[in-house]
Structure formats: C-alpha cells, structure tokens
Design a protein around this motif. Sequence first.
Motif, short mmCIF file in Angstrom:
data_model
loop_
_atom_site.label_atom_id
_atom_site.label_comp_id
_atom_site.label_asym_id
_atom_site.label_seq_id
_atom_site.Cartn_x
_atom_site.Cartn_y
_atom_site.Cartn_z
N THR A 41 0.93 -1.25 -0.10
CA THR A 41 -0.04 0.03 0.00
C THR A 41 1.06 1.41 0.09
O THR A 41 1.68 1.19 0.65
N GLY A 53 -5.77 5.72 3.44
CA GLY A 53 -5.47 4.52 3.75
C GLY A 53 -6.41 3.60 4.44
O GLY A 53 -6.56 2.59 3.83
N SER A 54 -7.41 4.08 5.28
CA SER A 54 -8.32 3.32 5.80
C SER A 54 -9.45 2.97 4.77
O SER A 54 -9.96 1.95 4.55
N ALA A 57 -8.02 0.38 2.57
CA ALA A 57 -8.06 -1.02 3.15
C ALA A 57 -9.59 -1.48 3.34
O ALA A 57 -9.92 -2.82 2.89
N THR A 58 -10.61 -0.59 3.60
CA THR A 58 -11.80 -0.94 3.63
C THR A 58 -12.46 -1.62 2.17
O THR A 58 -13.22 -2.48 2.11
N PHE A 77 0.66 -2.27 6.64
CA PHE A 77 -0.55 -1.43 6.84
C PHE A 77 -1.81 -1.96 6.67
O PHE A 77 -2.40 -1.81 7.83
N ILE A 78 -2.10 -2.95 5.80
CA ILE A 78 -3.18 -3.87 5.70
C ILE A 78 -3.50 -4.78 6.89
O ILE A 78 -4.46 -4.65 7.58
N TYR A 81 -4.30 -2.56 9.92
CA TYR A 81 -5.80 -2.19 10.02
C TYR A 81 -6.78 -3.51 10.38
O TYR A 81 -7.50 -3.16 11.11
N ILE A 82 -6.37 -4.60 9.71
CA ILE A 82 -7.25 -5.68 10.19
C ILE A 82 -7.16 -5.96 11.70
O ILE A 82 -8.09 -6.33 12.36
N ARG A 84 -6.83 -4.14 14.13
CA ARG A 84 -7.59 -3.01 14.87
C ARG A 84 -9.23 -3.07 14.45
O ARG A 84 -9.66 -2.58 15.31
N HIS A 85 -9.29 -3.65 13.40
CA HIS A 85 -10.79 -3.64 13.24
C HIS A 85 -11.51 -5.28 13.04
O HIS A 85 -11.36 -6.03 12.26
N TRP A 88 -13.28 -7.49 10.46
CA TRP A 88 -12.76 -8.20 9.35
C TRP A 88 -11.73 -9.33 9.71
O TRP A 88 -11.43 -10.04 8.70
#
Length: 102
Positions: A41, A53-54, A57-58, A77-78, A81-82, A84-85, A88
Amino acid sequence: MADTPPIVMNEETHRFEAYLDGETAFAEYVLHNGAIVLPHTVVPPAFEGLGVGSALATTALRYARDHGLTVKPSCPFIAGYIKRHPEWHDLVDPTYRERLGL
C-alpha cells in the motif's frame, strides 16, 4: 477534514486507487485460488489526514467479503488495519491468522 477521494478498483494495474492533485494512493492486490493477496500500500503525503489508507483497506476488504474471498494481508499497513478492526478478522486466511495474532 476534507472529503476522502473515491476509491476505484483498477483491474489493469491490479490496484485499488485514489487520485488527488495528480498523485495516486493505492493498495495492490493479487487474486489467487479463492483469496485476495494484499502485498503493498502507498499513500503519498498529499493524502495525509484524508482517511485514504483506511478507505483503501476497507474497499479491498469489502471486495473480498462480497466475492467470498479470504484475505492474505502481507502489507504491514493492511495487516495492522485488520488487527485493529475485528469486523474483518473472519476474512483472514487461516495461514495468516497466527502472523496477525488472531
């Protein structure tokens, strides 16, 4: 905060992309054996603070969910992100779960 530029799927470059002032932010992807691999990314400084960036990813993760794909996030990065969320986590390929601590 300014509006996040729209994210488009560019099948020719194999990237999810956003454009702003002549620059491109992107998340590369590879479709392979029922999975989407997300290896890299790039979000240039011009996109800072816009949530690009978010959004990249989304968009990639929604694409995976909508198409019944597992996700192989080799991009740090991805992967972050995953992590933290949790919404997913179910998409992550079993071979990547331990790497992400899921």
